[in-house]
Enzyme design. Structure first.
Site, PDB file in Angstrom:
ATOM      1  CD  GLU A  66      57.102  54.331   4.792  1.00 58.37           C
ATOM      2  OE1 GLU A  66      56.604  53.195   4.682  1.00 58.37           O
ATOM      3  OE2 GLU A  66      57.431  54.841   5.873  1.00 58.37           O
ATOM      4  NE  ARG A 112      55.667  41.961  -0.507  1.00 58.40           N
ATOM      5  CZ  ARG A 112      56.325  43.091  -0.217  1.00 58.40           C
ATOM      6  NH1 ARG A 112      57.634  43.131  -0.280  1.00 58.40           N
ATOM      7  NH2 ARG A 112      55.689  44.164   0.157  1.00 58.40           N
ATOM      8  CE  LYS A 168      60.744  50.386   1.125  1.00 59.91           C
ATOM      9  NZ  LYS A 168      60.027  51.618   0.767  1.00 59.91           N
TER      10      LYS A 168
END
Ligand code: ATP
Ligand code: MG
Length: 580
Positions: free
Chosen positions: A51, A277, A287
């Site tokens: 994204e 992850r 982020k």
């Protein structure tokens, strides 16, 4: 002089023979089984779907290596898809940085660059199809009401009063939502699935919301935007993705992913596979957290060498090869954990060891006058750029009456086993000769050592002692007149805590910041051969670590260096102790 990094193709070829085959993992096991069964005609198509709401970090690198790596291994394809369904947080700057970072890491999406926003019309039609099937409805509850009605793990959800709106009414309202007749939040489109499901994601999830926001690509064409869960599976399907690899937090979303694809007439039904992850010690990865550090000015920007963004690591001096090697070594698993940042540092050290020339730089100069070398006389010594690889060549290092050594390399009152310089003792100057300290000049008020006087032994040219006397210490040094000024930035961990996010949810994670994560040294002296160094050139500064030229440099005037990593390899020590 500096050996250029081999081009990617060449590097791959170099890696190929004898290099261990990429390790297997549970994702490849699934793909192998699919191929044996002839699923998707044996085709493998993956995608990396960021994204564009921030810069990529090393966690993304793991996903990039995995998706592009698998595609390459199975002679398949990997798309780059910008998952740009939220106009409020997304920016063109982020899109550009993402493309840049992936190319720099050494991966190529060829002509397969896609944007979820290119499919907005398709998504809309799919949503209309669901409404027509009676499987989606416009809900006019507020956001809070929807939450309340949805219940929780112990309580089943309650139907929205709008759940049984007619298909006609839903079609009409949805068309008017698109036309911009309603303000933000007035209505949403929801999938009609199962209010009693133990999986909250299936309790009539929202598919579309009204957001009167300008989109960086579609401008003002849309004022309704699809939710991730609806858009993501459809994007994968439209692109013919076979294996949709994502992180574990989407595991509970998979039934919804499958529901949309089963209910709709879609071109294909990709398989979602989840992996853990990457988390790294002493730093933050999300982020949102990185954005906070950037926006609050805690770091200097998205490419600050202290944060684990790809741009930050690049500026710090990391090579793409070292990051890819790191991603290979950590592997893929189903269980979350925190990887020790020492492993990442170990990977870059190993890579830089054989690809960087070694040079001499003094970070904290102490003036040394060589009493028996007349002013104006310059001795030159030949110094190879690499101890084992003659391909690096060599240069002449000038030695003159005034030189600099590190302040730390002199002790007036040396402790036992001190092999560096102290009054009356001898030490070797790297590549040059043996010097002996004969006098110490100090600041009268502070007592600080200001200058040393030494003598050199011309019989030890090159550093050998013809009489066989043992000299244990070797120092790096530069000639005062010949060296050039430079700024050097030393980095340390950004946080004191191995896991800065540990503790209370919502607590201020910036509390455990390390105030000494950046040290700027402005009076460094670099050897003359470094005068022509250009941004991103990498070196080993003898005894000090690996460094690279920062883009803040003004070539020909003042060079700025970042320390990538010191020479001390704590990971190698850990590995060794495990071998025992
Ligand atoms: P973050 O949680 O750090 O803000 P994100 O998941 O929101 O990241 P996306 O742009 O949605 O970031 O991620 C793109 C892809 O990268 C996704 O497939 C995601 O699963 C993967 N990814 C993100 N963070 C990590 C990580 N730490 N380790 C491995 N893969 C990751
Ligand atoms: Mg995300």
């Amino acid at each position: 002089m500096k050996k250029p990094d081999p081009p990617r193709e060449e590097k791959r070829k170099m890696d190929a023979p004898g290099a261990p085959a990429p390790a297997s993992n549970f994702i490849k096991d699934i793909i192998n089984t699919d191929r044996e069964r002839g699923k998707n005609d044996g085709r493998v198509a993956t995608r990396f779907p960021p994204e564009p709401n921030g810069y990529l970090h090393i966690g993304h690198a793991k996903s990039i290596c995995l998706n592009f790596g698998i595609a390459a291994e199975y002679h398949g394809t990997c798309n780059l898809r910008l998952d740009d369904t939220n106009p409020v947080t997304e920016e063109v700057e982020y899109v550009e940085s993402i493309k840049d970072n992936i190319k720099w890491l050494g991966f190529d999406w060829e002509d397969r660059l896609y944007y979820a926003s290119d499919y907005f019309e398709k998504f809309y039609q799919f949503a209309v199809d669901l409404i027509k099937m009676g499987k989606a409805y416009v809900c006019s509850l507020s956001e809070e009401e929807i939450k309340k009605y949805r219940g929780n793990f112990y309580q089943p959800g309650q139907a929205s009063p709008d759940r049984n709106r007619s298909v006609e009414e839903n079609l009409d309202l949805f068309a008017r939502m698109r036309a911009g007749e309603f303000p933000d939040g007035a209505h949403v489109l929801r999938a009609k699935i199962d209010l009693e499901s133990s999986n909250m994601n299936l309790r009539d999830p929202i598919m579309y919301r009204i957001k009167k926001a300008r989109h960086h690509r579609t401008g003002d064409r849309w004022c309704i935007y699809p939710m991730y869960d609806f858009a993501h599976c459809l994007s994968d399907s439209v692109e013919g993705i076979t294996h949709s690899i994502c992180t574990l937090e989407f595991e509970d979303h998979r039934p919804l992913y499958d529901w949309f694809l089963d209910e709709l007439k879609v071109p294909s039904h990709p398989q979602q596979i989840e992996f853990a992850r990457l988390n790294l010690s002493y730093t933050v990865m999300s982020k949102r957290k990185l954005l906070e550090l950037v926006e609050k000015g805690i770091v200097r920007g998205w490419d600050d060498p202290r944060i684990p963004t790809i741009s930050g690591l690049r500026r710090r001096g990391y090579t793409p090869e070292s990051i890819r090697e790191f991603c290979e070594r950590i592997g893929v698993a189903k269980a979350e954990g925190i990887v020790d940042v020492a492993l990442l540092e170990h990977c870059v050290r190993q890579d830089l060891e054989n690809r960087t020339p070694r040079v001499m730089v003094v970070l904290n100069p102490l003036r040394v006058v060589v009493d028996n070398l007349p002013a104006g006389q310059v001795e030159e010594f030949d110094a190879p750029y690499h101890p084992t690889d003659p391909g690096f060549g060599s240069r002449k290092v000038p030695f003159s009456r005034v030189i600099y050594i590190e302040k730390d390399d002199f002790r007036e009152d040396p402790p036992p086993k001190w092999f560096r310089l102290s009054p009356g003792r001898e030490v070797r100057l790297r590549y040059a000769c043996i010097i002996k300290c004969v006098k110490v000049l100090k600041d009268e008020k502070t007592g600080e050592v200001k200058e040393l006087h030494c003598t050199w032994d011309p019989a030890t040219r090159g550093g050998d002692t013809p009489d066989g006397r043992k000299i244990k210490g070797t120092l790096h040094w530069v000639s005062a007149d010949h060296s050039l000024p430079a700024e050097v930035r030393l980095y340390d961990r950004l946080f004191h805590q191995p896991n800065p996010l540990e503790g209370e949810e919502g607590a201020d994670f910036t509390k455990t910041l390390n105030p000494d994560s950046l040290k700027i040294l402005i009076s460094c002296r670099i050897e003359p051969s470094l005068g022509k160094a250009a941004p991103e050139n990498r070196y080993q500064f003898e005894r000090l670590g690996y460094f690279c030229v920062d883009p803040d440099s003004t070539p020909g005037h003042l060079l700025v260096f970042n320390r990538t990593v010191s020479l001390r390899d704590s990971w190698a020590k850990i590995e060794k102790s495990q071998e025992k």
